[in-house]
Scaffold this active site. Structure first.
Site, PDB file in Angstrom:
ATOM      1  N   HIS A   1       0.793  -1.239   0.000  1.00 55.53           N
ATOM      2  CA  HIS A   1       0.000   0.000   0.000  1.00 55.53           C
ATOM      3  C   HIS A   1       0.821   1.283   0.000  1.00 55.53           C
ATOM      4  O   HIS A   1       0.261   2.378  -0.017  1.00 55.53           O
ATOM      5  CB  HIS A   1      -0.976   0.021   1.188  1.00 55.53           C
ATOM      6  CG  HIS A   1      -0.347   0.329   2.514  1.00 55.53           C
ATOM      7  ND1 HIS A   1       0.324  -0.619   3.253  1.00 55.53           N
ATOM      8  CD2 HIS A   1      -0.271   1.475   3.227  1.00 55.53           C
ATOM      9  CE1 HIS A   1       0.761  -0.087   4.375  1.00 55.53           C
ATOM     10  NE2 HIS A   1       0.429   1.196   4.382  1.00 55.53           N
TER      11      HIS A   1
HETATM   12  C1  UD1 Z   1      -2.604   5.725   5.512  1.00 54.79           C
HETATM   13  C2  UD1 Z   1      -1.357   6.358   6.104  1.00 54.79           C
HETATM   14  C3  UD1 Z   1      -0.223   5.362   6.093  1.00 54.79           C
HETATM   15  C4  UD1 Z   1      -0.615   4.053   6.754  1.00 54.79           C
HETATM   16  C5  UD1 Z   1      -1.916   3.539   6.162  1.00 54.79           C
HETATM   17  C6  UD1 Z   1      -2.376   2.357   6.949  1.00 54.79           C
HETATM   18  C7  UD1 Z   1      -0.947   8.755   5.764  1.00 54.79           C
HETATM   19  C8  UD1 Z   1      -0.270   9.753   4.923  1.00 54.79           C
HETATM   20  N1  UD1 Z   1      -0.938   7.497   5.297  1.00 54.79           N
HETATM   21  O1  UD1 Z   1      -2.335   5.400   4.169  1.00 54.79           O
HETATM   22  O2  UD1 Z   1       0.878   5.909   6.794  1.00 54.79           O
HETATM   23  O3  UD1 Z   1       0.412   3.131   6.517  1.00 54.79           O
HETATM   24  O4  UD1 Z   1      -2.921   4.552   6.246  1.00 54.79           O
HETATM   25  O5  UD1 Z   1      -3.221   1.547   6.223  1.00 54.79           O
HETATM   26  O6  UD1 Z   1      -1.496   9.080   6.780  1.00 54.79           O
HETATM   27  N2  UD1 Z   1      -9.396   4.394   1.185  1.00 54.79           N
HETATM   28  C9  UD1 Z   1     -10.553   3.653   1.213  1.00 54.79           C
HETATM   29  N3  UD1 Z   1     -11.188   3.501   2.415  1.00 54.79           N
HETATM   30  C10 UD1 Z   1     -10.725   4.065   3.557  1.00 54.79           C
HETATM   31  C11 UD1 Z   1      -9.558   4.840   3.518  1.00 54.79           C
HETATM   32  C12 UD1 Z   1      -8.892   4.990   2.307  1.00 54.79           C
HETATM   33  O7  UD1 Z   1     -11.002   3.130   0.220  1.00 54.79           O
HETATM   34  O8  UD1 Z   1     -11.341   3.865   4.614  1.00 54.79           O
HETATM   35  C13 UD1 Z   1      -8.684   4.549  -0.114  1.00 54.79           C
HETATM   36  C14 UD1 Z   1      -9.079   5.821  -0.833  1.00 54.79           C
HETATM   37  O9  UD1 Z   1      -9.010   5.557  -2.204  1.00 54.79           O
HETATM   38  C15 UD1 Z   1      -7.936   6.757  -0.457  1.00 54.79           C
HETATM   39  C16 UD1 Z   1      -6.740   5.813  -0.369  1.00 54.79           C
HETATM   40  O10 UD1 Z   1      -7.287   4.609   0.144  1.00 54.79           O
HETATM   41  O11 UD1 Z   1      -7.735   7.786  -1.382  1.00 54.79           O
HETATM   42  C17 UD1 Z   1      -5.622   6.314   0.537  1.00 54.79           C
HETATM   43  O12 UD1 Z   1      -6.099   6.594   1.847  1.00 54.79           O
HETATM   44  P1  UD1 Z   1      -5.236   7.485   2.863  1.00 54.79           P
HETATM   45  O13 UD1 Z   1      -5.862   7.493   4.191  1.00 54.79           O
HETATM   46  O14 UD1 Z   1      -4.937   8.801   2.219  1.00 54.79           O
HETATM   47  O15 UD1 Z   1      -3.860   6.749   2.915  1.00 54.79           O
HETATM   48  P2  UD1 Z   1      -3.494   5.228   3.146  1.00 54.79           P
HETATM   49  O16 UD1 Z   1      -2.843   4.728   1.915  1.00 54.79           O
HETATM   50  O17 UD1 Z   1      -4.642   4.476   3.679  1.00 54.79           O
HETATM   51  N1  UDP Z   2      -3.684  -5.460   9.287  1.00 56.26           N
HETATM   52  C1  UDP Z   2      -4.951  -6.037   9.379  1.00 56.26           C
HETATM   53  N2  UDP Z   2      -5.553  -6.493   8.251  1.00 56.26           N
HETATM   54  C2  UDP Z   2      -4.975  -6.428   7.014  1.00 56.26           C
HETATM   55  C3  UDP Z   2      -3.676  -5.840   6.920  1.00 56.26           C
HETATM   56  C4  UDP Z   2      -3.068  -5.359   8.074  1.00 56.26           C
HETATM   57  O1  UDP Z   2      -5.494  -6.136  10.488  1.00 56.26           O
HETATM   58  O2  UDP Z   2      -5.590  -6.861   6.026  1.00 56.26           O
HETATM   59  C5  UDP Z   2      -3.068  -4.916  10.507  1.00 56.26           C
HETATM   60  C6  UDP Z   2      -1.682  -5.423  10.825  1.00 56.26           C
HETATM   61  O3  UDP Z   2      -1.742  -6.553  11.667  1.00 56.26           O
HETATM   62  C7  UDP Z   2      -1.049  -4.223  11.527  1.00 56.26           C
HETATM   63  C8  UDP Z   2      -1.706  -3.057  10.852  1.00 56.26           C
HETATM   64  O4  UDP Z   2      -2.906  -3.524  10.285  1.00 56.26           O
HETATM   65  O5  UDP Z   2      -1.385  -4.200  12.915  1.00 56.26           O
HETATM   66  C9  UDP Z   2      -0.783  -2.510   9.809  1.00 56.26           C
HETATM   67  O6  UDP Z   2      -1.460  -1.620   9.019  1.00 56.26           O
HETATM   68  P1  UDP Z   2      -0.906  -1.082   7.626  1.00 56.26           P
HETATM   69  O7  UDP Z   2       0.016  -2.073   7.017  1.00 56.26           O
HETATM   70  O8  UDP Z   2      -2.099  -0.687   6.850  1.00 56.26           O
HETATM   71  O9  UDP Z   2      -0.170   0.251   8.072  1.00 56.26           O
HETATM   72  P2  UDP Z   2       1.331   0.624   8.463  1.00 56.26           P
HETATM   73  O10 UDP Z   2       1.737  -0.214   9.611  1.00 56.26           O
HETATM   74  O11 UDP Z   2       2.160   0.432   7.234  1.00 56.26           O
HETATM   75  O12 UDP Z   2       1.243   2.068   8.810  1.00 56.26           O
END
Ligand code: UD1
Ligand code: UDP
Length: 356
Positions: free
Chosen positions: A203
């Site tokens: 991601h």
């Molecule tokens: C965010 C965090 C990242 C973290 C990740 C955990 C920032 C900059 N990024 O990234 O550090 O590792 O969360 O998973 O804060 N979307 C959905 N449903 C949701 C949320 C997002 O479909 O509930 C999709 C949308 O298309 C959105 C994209 O995901 O544009 C990105 O969402 P965003 O919250 O901006 O960043 P993440 O990639 O989720």
């Molecule tokens: N996780 C989860 N379901 C998933 C993928 C990740 O519960 O399908 C959990 C994982 O165990 C960890 C957290 O989500 O605790 C990590 O989230 P993510 O990789 O989205 O974010 P990051 O740690 O990179 O910020």
């Protein structure tokens, strides 16, 4: 003690859960969900599974550009802090929700405690790295998971208020491991055999927004001899389609919706190895003794690399393929990030903090 805890994204629900369950019995916690993550499988499932109380406030900011998203959070959090006048604001990790909490609280001169302080990837093109650095520099109490994290803070001139407490993510894994084994049916549902599949998560914007990187990663995973199961973060689906990779990915991989925490822990523990660009998954893999192949050039969890459980392969097809094939992984796990009681240490420090 009255605390405002700010969360917004999937990994923060897990971290806040680990602290909150020890905090709530004796203290007043006001939980703010920024709404950064809003899909049920990125948000509601964690509240249900971990019995996290409903947020006192949900700002519902949703997805947007970083500036607009963070601005909307700052505005909402500021209003709440003015209303609630907490003794301390508790922030987790490195997302835009973390940064928004840091800016809102520091402008009001509310004390800030940052859980997961001092992590550094040294890659300033990562939004998370900016969020970490800025948050640490306005925090009053900095809860570092390791001595290395403390050293990183020292290197930036931050020495006051730093406490090495271990990783609250380890606390959460210790809580979840047995429960996941008892309750999760994900292996049976997906007809997966332990140690006979690879788990994948992708991601990071650097991988999802660079066509050549995403293509290389998907090609290498599709070519892997093992079954590869990928609970897909919603942000990754659109680029897979846009770059023409969706069909091949669906043919060669087992793409499923994101799963809840217990299912994920169970999948991770049962996997032969994991391929990921997640921050949290790298150290969770280490706790569960699952070899980790990281689709990045650097990591903020460097200790997992140094002890051999984590290999940084970036988006290099040869290195990824070699790491998918090798059997040369360590056989024991050193203690890197505390003893699984980080949350209790954090609360004791908060209770005894005598700053004005
Ligand atoms: C965010 C965090 C990242 C973290 C990740 C955990 C920032 C900059 N990024 O990234 O550090 O590792 O969360 O998973 O804060 N979307 C959905 N449903 C949701 C949320 C997002 O479909 O509930 C999709 C949308 O298309 C959105 C994209 O995901 O544009 C990105 O969402 P965003 O919250 O901006 O960043 P993440 O990639 O989720
Ligand atoms: N996780 C989860 N379901 C998933 C993928 C990740 O519960 O399908 C959990 C994982 O165990 C960890 C957290 O989500 O605790 C990590 O989230 P993510 O990789 O989205 O974010 P990051 O740690 O990179 O910020």
């Amino acid at each position: 003690m009255k605390l405002v805890s700010v969360v917004g994204a999937r990994p923060q629900f897990v971290k806040a859960f680990a602290v909150s369950r020890h905090l709530r019995p004796d203290h007043e916690e006001i939980l703010v969900h920024t709404g950064q993550h809003y899909s049920d499988d990125l948000s509601a499932v964690f509240f249900d599974e971990l019995s996290i109380p409903d947020p006192d406030y949900n700002l519902g900011v949703g997805s947007d550009t970083h500036g607009r998203q963070t601005a909307a959070m700052i505005e909402g959090i500021e209003e709440i802090l003015l209303e609630e006048s907490p003794d301390i604001v508790l922030l987790y990790g490195d997302t835009n929700s973390t940064l928004a909490g840091a800016i809102a609280a520091s402008k009001l001169d509310d004390p800030i405690a940052h859980v997961e302080a001092g992590l550094r990837s040294h890659d300033r093109s990562m939004p998370e790295e900016i969020n970490r650095v800025l948050t640490d520099h306005v925090s009053d109490l900095l809860f570092a998971p390791s001595d290395l994290a403390k050293t990183m803070l020292e290197g930036e001139g931050i020495t006051d208020g730093v406490h090495v407490v271990g990783d609250v993510g380890y606390d959460a894994i210790r809580w979840a491991r047995e429960r996941a084994a008892d309750r999760s049916e994900i292996l049976e549902q997906s007809a997966l055999e332990e140690d006979n599949y690879v788990l994948g998560t992708i991601h990071r914007p650097k991988n999802t927004e660079t066509p050549s990187r995403l293509t290389t990663i998907i090609d290498a995973l599709v070519a892997a001899p093992q079954r590869v199961v990928v609970p897909l973060h919603p942000r990754t689906e659109a680029p897979l389609r846009e770059y023409g990779l969706w069909e091949a990915a669906n043919r060669g991989l087992e793409i499923i919706d994101p799963v809840g925490y217990l299912d994920f822990v169970h999948l991770l523990e049962g996997a032969e190895r994991v391929v990921t660009d997640s921050g949290g998954v790298q150290k969770e893999a280490f706790y569960l003794e699952t070899p980790c192949i990281t689709l990045r050039e650097e990591t903020e969890w460097q200790e997992t690399v140094d002890c051999g459980w984590n290999r940084l392969v970036g988006a290099d097809q040869e290195a990824l393929t070699a790491a998918l094939e090798t059997d040369s992984w360590p056989t024991s796990t050193p203690s890197l990030y505390g003893d699984g009681r980080a949350a209790e240490k954090i609360i004791t420090i908060l209770e005894n903090d005598d700053r004005d």
